[in-house]
Design an enzyme around this catalytic site. Structure first.
Site, PDB file in Angstrom:
ATOM      1  N   TRP A   1       0.836  -1.199   0.000  1.00  0.00           N
ATOM      2  CA  TRP A   1       0.000   0.000   0.000  1.00  0.00           C
ATOM      3  C   TRP A   1       0.872   1.250   0.000  1.00  0.00           C
ATOM      4  O   TRP A   1       1.853   1.335   0.722  1.00  0.00           O
ATOM      5  CB  TRP A   1      -0.920   0.010   1.219  1.00  0.00           C
TER       6      TRP A   1
ATOM      7  N   ASP B   1       1.357  -8.818   0.782  1.00  0.00           N
ATOM      8  CA  ASP B   1      -0.009  -8.307   0.712  1.00  0.00           C
ATOM      9  C   ASP B   1      -0.173  -7.284  -0.406  1.00  0.00           C
ATOM     10  O   ASP B   1       0.700  -6.441  -0.633  1.00  0.00           O
ATOM     11  CB  ASP B   1      -0.374  -7.664   2.051  1.00  0.00           C
TER      12      ASP B   1
ATOM     13  N   TYR C   1      -4.631  -0.583  -5.055  1.00  0.00           N
ATOM     14  CA  TYR C   1      -3.362   0.068  -4.755  1.00  0.00           C
ATOM     15  C   TYR C   1      -2.712   0.603  -6.038  1.00  0.00           C
ATOM     16  O   TYR C   1      -2.439  -0.155  -6.975  1.00  0.00           O
ATOM     17  CB  TYR C   1      -2.396  -0.885  -4.063  1.00  0.00           C
TER      18      TYR C   1
ATOM     19  N   TRP D   1      -2.631  -4.275   9.682  1.00  0.00           N
ATOM     20  CA  TRP D   1      -1.883  -3.300   8.884  1.00  0.00           C
ATOM     21  C   TRP D   1      -1.623  -2.033   9.698  1.00  0.00           C
ATOM     22  O   TRP D   1      -2.238  -1.799  10.734  1.00  0.00           O
ATOM     23  CB  TRP D   1      -2.626  -2.958   7.582  1.00  0.00           C
TER      24      TRP D   1
ATOM     25  N   PRO E   1       1.190  -0.974  11.546  1.00  0.00           N
ATOM     26  CA  PRO E   1       1.727  -1.089  12.907  1.00  0.00           C
ATOM     27  C   PRO E   1       2.433   0.187  13.361  1.00  0.00           C
ATOM     28  O   PRO E   1       2.579   0.423  14.563  1.00  0.00           O
ATOM     29  CB  PRO E   1       2.706  -2.256  12.807  1.00  0.00           C
TER      30      PRO E   1
ATOM     31  N   LYS F   1       9.535  10.184  13.254  1.00  0.00           N
ATOM     32  CA  LYS F   1      10.080  11.134  12.278  1.00  0.00           C
ATOM     33  C   LYS F   1       9.179  12.337  12.028  1.00  0.00           C
ATOM     34  O   LYS F   1       9.581  13.273  11.331  1.00  0.00           O
ATOM     35  CB  LYS F   1      10.374  10.424  10.962  1.00  0.00           C
TER      36      LYS F   1
ATOM     37  N   GLN G   1      14.923  -0.332   5.118  1.00  0.00           N
ATOM     38  CA  GLN G   1      13.796  -0.309   6.040  1.00  0.00           C
ATOM     39  C   GLN G   1      13.315  -1.720   6.366  1.00  0.00           C
ATOM     40  O   GLN G   1      12.870  -1.996   7.480  1.00  0.00           O
ATOM     41  CB  GLN G   1      12.648   0.501   5.448  1.00  0.00           C
TER      42      GLN G   1
ATOM     43  N   GLU H   1      15.494  -3.215   9.052  1.00  0.00           N
ATOM     44  CA  GLU H   1      15.179  -2.625  10.346  1.00  0.00           C
ATOM     45  C   GLU H   1      13.876  -3.178  10.905  1.00  0.00           C
ATOM     46  O   GLU H   1      13.788  -3.524  12.083  1.00  0.00           O
ATOM     47  CB  GLU H   1      15.098  -1.096  10.216  1.00  0.00           C
TER      48      GLU H   1
END
Length: 323
Positions: A21, A49, A54, A209, A211, A220, A292, A295
């Site tokens: 998404w 997913d 989308y 979805w 989180p 940030k 990302q 992480e």
């Protein structure tokens, strides 16, 4: 990577998964998508997913091409898509779950994904204008035709899910087995309260979805909206307002102290917290960069560090906050 059963079904999904998404088709091109999928797979992710709507279908196209190039054995990964919003503003082509739309929508998604079937298919929202029995029959038929393996819902009320389940049970149809709700430290009521009876009564699984609350829980946005973030994308003004919420950002600052003491980022702490809920089958993460993904995947290790004492501190920080 740990794997959890999807509700009461026999399907196993990685507790952390990767979604498309916003990113695919908006922030991520085909090459970057392929690299992201590969990085997630290397970390043990087996669930990816997607949804028809989308990026207006581009997200499915990009994922489909990437999967073709990666050439993984089809049995080794789980793919989802979702239907309701549609791609064209015309009768029977958007904002519906009627049989005609669903019959055509699955074929369109399979073509874009370049797959013979999807593992999971969701009714992306409830449709108050189509008889629920019609939708349940259409979804069950989709599975009977071999175009999907399991079906479920996304952001449906508990009453709507139970009603769909009872219709399927009464007519000996394929039942809905999973729900995809938003679930994070700032959005909890539906998962923890509204659906509470459904976990035991019908064995509902969750593919949750957001989180990170669309990035708010990364910290940030504490000093405003940084350049290049999703909140800067055209059409996401509604999201920008939520992300600069002063009260929530103040609480994120307090969560950062807890994360520091655990040796992780506040984003990793937020994802790990969702993992501590045993009702969650998988947490869908997002990433516009490969870094990302690396992480986010560390959240599995962080979850083990959330002791009852740490969980209590987190509860005290976020108490009383709901969107």
């Amino acid at each position: 990577m740990n794997y959890r059963r999807l509700g009461r079904s026999g399907l196993q999904v990685s507790e952390l998964s990767l979604g498309s998404w916003v990113t695919y088709g908006n922030q991520v091109d085909r090459r970057a998508a392929r690299e992201s999928l590969a990085a997630a797979r290397d970390a043990g992710v087996n669930f990816f997913d997607n949804a028809e709507v989308y990026a207006g279908g581009k997200a499915e196209e990009i994922m489909g091409q990437a999967l073709k190039e990666l050439a993984w054995p089809r049995v080794s990964y789980v793919i989802s898509t979702k239907f309701y919003w549609g791609l064209h503003e015309a009768p029977n082509q958007y904002h519906t779950l009627n049989r005609k739309y669903l019959h055509n929508a699955i074929d369109g998604s399979l073509s874009r994904l370049q797959l013979d079937y999807v593992d999971l298919v969701f009714c992306h929202r409830a449709d108050p204008h189509t008889p629920l029995e019609e939708t349940v029959w259409a979804m069950s038929d989709m599975i009977a035709r071999g175009k999907a393996l399991y079906w479920g819902t996304s952001e449906w009320s508990a009453d709507e899910i139970r009603a769909a389940y009872e219709i399927a049970e009464r007519h000996h149809l394929h039942k809905p087995v999973m729900e995809q709700p938003q679930y994070n430290l700032f959005c909890r009521k539906r998962v923890e309260q509204e659906y509470k009876r459904l976990y035991e009564d019908i064995g509902l699984g969750l593919t949750t979805w957001s989180p990170l609350a669309s990035g708010l829980l990364t910290g940030k946005y504490r000093s405003g909206v940084p350049a290049g973030s999703r909140a800067q994308l055209e059409g996401y003004d509604w999201l920008r307002t939520r992300l600069v919420d002063a009260e929530k950002n103040e609480r994120v600052g307090k969560l950062e102290q807890v994360a520091y003491e655990l040796g992780c980022s506040v984003g990793q702490l937020a994802i790990a917290w969702v993992l501590t809920n045993p009702r969650v089958s998988t947490v869908i993460t997002g990433a516009s960069r490969v870094e990302q993904i690396a992480e986010n995947m560390k959240a599995s290790d962080v979850a083990a560090r959330i002791t009852p004492e740490v969980a209590k501190r987190i509860e005290e920080i976020v108490a009383g906050v709901e969107p």
